[in-house]
Design a protein around this motif. Structure first.
Motif, mmCIF file in Angstrom:
data_model
loop_
_atom_site.group_PDB
_atom_site.id
_atom_site.type_symbol
_atom_site.label_atom_id
_atom_site.label_comp_id
_atom_site.label_asym_id
_atom_site.label_seq_id
_atom_site.Cartn_x
_atom_site.Cartn_y
_atom_site.Cartn_z
ATOM 1 N N ARG A 87 0.816 -1.203 0.000
ATOM 2 C CA ARG A 87 0.000 0.000 0.000
ATOM 3 C C ARG A 87 0.859 1.265 0.000
ATOM 4 N N SER A 88 2.006 1.156 0.677
ATOM 5 C CA SER A 88 2.854 2.352 0.764
ATOM 6 C C SER A 88 3.895 2.412 -0.349
ATOM 7 N N VAL A 89 4.017 1.357 -1.106
ATOM 8 C CA VAL A 89 5.031 1.324 -2.164
ATOM 9 C C VAL A 89 4.893 2.475 -3.165
ATOM 10 N N PRO A 90 3.711 2.690 -3.722
ATOM 11 C CA PRO A 90 3.601 3.745 -4.733
ATOM 12 C C PRO A 90 4.001 5.117 -4.204
ATOM 13 N N LYS A 91 3.599 5.378 -2.965
ATOM 14 C CA LYS A 91 3.922 6.683 -2.385
ATOM 15 C C LYS A 91 5.431 6.824 -2.226
ATOM 16 N N LEU A 92 6.038 5.777 -1.649
ATOM 17 C CA LEU A 92 7.473 5.833 -1.383
ATOM 18 C C LEU A 92 8.298 5.785 -2.669
ATOM 19 N N ALA A 93 7.767 5.084 -3.647
ATOM 20 C CA ALA A 93 8.519 4.946 -4.903
ATOM 21 C C ALA A 93 8.229 6.086 -5.868
ATOM 22 N N GLY A 94 7.298 6.947 -5.489
ATOM 23 C CA GLY A 94 6.965 8.072 -6.351
ATOM 24 C C GLY A 94 6.164 7.689 -7.572
ATOM 25 N N LEU A 95 5.264 6.742 -7.366
ATOM 26 C CA LEU A 95 4.443 6.272 -8.484
ATOM 27 C C LEU A 95 2.986 6.663 -8.291
ATOM 28 N N LEU A 96 2.347 7.003 -9.365
ATOM 29 C CA LEU A 96 0.907 7.316 -9.301
ATOM 30 C C LEU A 96 0.099 6.069 -9.639
ATOM 31 N N ARG A 97 0.370 5.015 -8.890
ATOM 32 C CA ARG A 97 -0.324 3.741 -9.079
ATOM 33 C C ARG A 97 -0.820 3.276 -7.731
ATOM 34 N N CYS A 98 -1.778 2.366 -7.745
ATOM 35 C CA CYS A 98 -2.194 1.796 -6.469
ATOM 36 C C CYS A 98 -1.259 0.640 -6.129
ATOM 37 N N GLY A 99 -1.220 0.297 -4.850
ATOM 38 C CA GLY A 99 -0.300 -0.739 -4.391
ATOM 39 C C GLY A 99 -0.527 -2.069 -5.076
ATOM 40 N N LYS A 100 -1.778 -2.325 -5.320
ATOM 41 C CA LYS A 100 -2.145 -3.576 -5.956
ATOM 42 C C LYS A 100 -1.521 -3.667 -7.351
ATOM 43 N N SER A 101 -1.603 -2.561 -8.045
ATOM 44 C CA SER A 101 -1.045 -2.502 -9.398
ATOM 45 C C SER A 101 0.467 -2.705 -9.358
ATOM 46 N N CYS A 102 1.112 -2.103 -8.348
ATOM 47 C CA CYS A 102 2.562 -2.247 -8.195
ATOM 48 C C CYS A 102 2.923 -3.708 -7.915
#
Length: 282
Positions: free
Chosen positions: A38-53
């Motif tokens: 869930r926090s991956v997109p935020k931390l990685a600077g991505l405009l995706r949802c965690g599920k997508s990542c």
DNA sequence: AAGCAGCACAACCGCAACTAC
DNA sequence: TGTAGTTGCGGTTGTGCTGCT
């Protein structure tokens, strides 16, 4: 009160991933490892949802993935495992190193299924198709459709819903029976025995991967698609398949990721990629 | 060359299972 | 024990590519 969605839909990107996004995600995953998606997109600077990542990483970017067609042996194994496990793609995939459940599922639906049908084998039951069973399947399919139609017709007030529940409960659909069957089959002693004869077999989930764990030697068949043949000697360091998007990058892109300094594991990881990049035919 | 169908595969969706509180 | 949050799974859809007419 409904459940909170897994991600804020507004403002999040959907659709195909770009090379830039892939790079960000890989950079993040290799730096920090797998953590809360869930926090991956935020931390990685991505405009995706965690599920997508998570999906992108597990199905496409993970460095230990093998790409390309299944070998004959792999295909046979998939068929064998499917006959025992049913549509439990993740379990099947866990027996095929470097393959994902999504990939196996796609291959099954697009190729193996047809192949089996051509050979006169029912891909569902793994038994020879006879005219009578074909007829039976058609009949079951028709009944399912009919039932679906009734569901659509029925407005769901109390009495009618009860009647529907009664119908659904009183006679199991073919789907439910198949599901039960597939759920029960792994518990089948014979199946268990055959599976346990394989020393590596374990129905547990694939463990979380750390960078040092995803270093797997890449056999010749797995490398054939993206590497030159010069690198396949037995004394060569272990090699890995790179996602296509990464083949677009230069070595500077990889070495410039910075902040990854300490572990030997990471160094060997880099070495492998470097090696792979050098092997890659531009 | 254009239109179409079939295929392959990446990605999404919804639900179930699991976990923490 | 119930509830909310998170993750994993399987089904389905969307899209690009290829070959055929």
């Amino acid at each position: 009160m409904g459940r909170k969605p897994c991600c804020e839909k507004v403002g999040l990107k959907k659709g195909p991933w770009t090379a830039e996004e892939d790079k960000k995600l890989i950079n993040f995953m290799l730096t920090y490892g797998q953590c809360c998606w869930r926090s991956v997109p935020k931390l990685a600077g991505l405009l995706r949802c965690g599920k997508s990542c998570r999906l992108r990483w597990t199905n496409y970017l993970r460095p230990d993935l093998r790409r390309g067609l299944l070998s004959d042996d792999e295909e046979k194994l998939v068929i064998e495992l499917h006959s025992q496990l049913g549509n439990r793609w993740s379990k099947i995939a866990s027996q095929l190193p470097g393959r994902t459940d999504n990939e196996i599922k796609n291959i099954w639906n697009s190729r193996i299924k047809k192949k089996l049908k051509k050979m006169g084998i029912d891909p569902l039951t793994h038994k020879p198709i006879s005219p009578s069973t074909e007829e039976l399947h058609r009949h079951q399919h028709h009944q399912q459709k009919e039932q679906q139609r009734r569901c659509m017709d029925v407005s769901c007030d109390g009495d009618e819903q009860n009647e529907l529940d009664y119908r659904m409960g009183s006679s199991k659909t073919a789907e439910e029976e198949a599901k039960e069957k597939s759920t029960a089959s792994p518990r089948d002693p014979a199946a268990d025995a055959s599976l346990s004869s394989c020393p590596e077999f374990c129905t547990d989930e694939v463990p979380m991967l750390q960078p040092h764990e995803i270093l797997i030697p890449c056999d010749s068949s797995a490398c054939s698609s993206s590497c030159s043949s010069a690198s396949s000697s037995s004394s060569s360091p272990p090699r890995m398949e790179l996602p296509e998007s990464m083949h677009l990058w230069g070595w500077d892109d990889l070495t410039g990721w910075g902040s990854i300094d300490q572990e030997l594991t990471w160094k060997s990881y880099q070495e492998d990629w470097k090696y792979d990049l050098f092997c890659f035919d531009y």
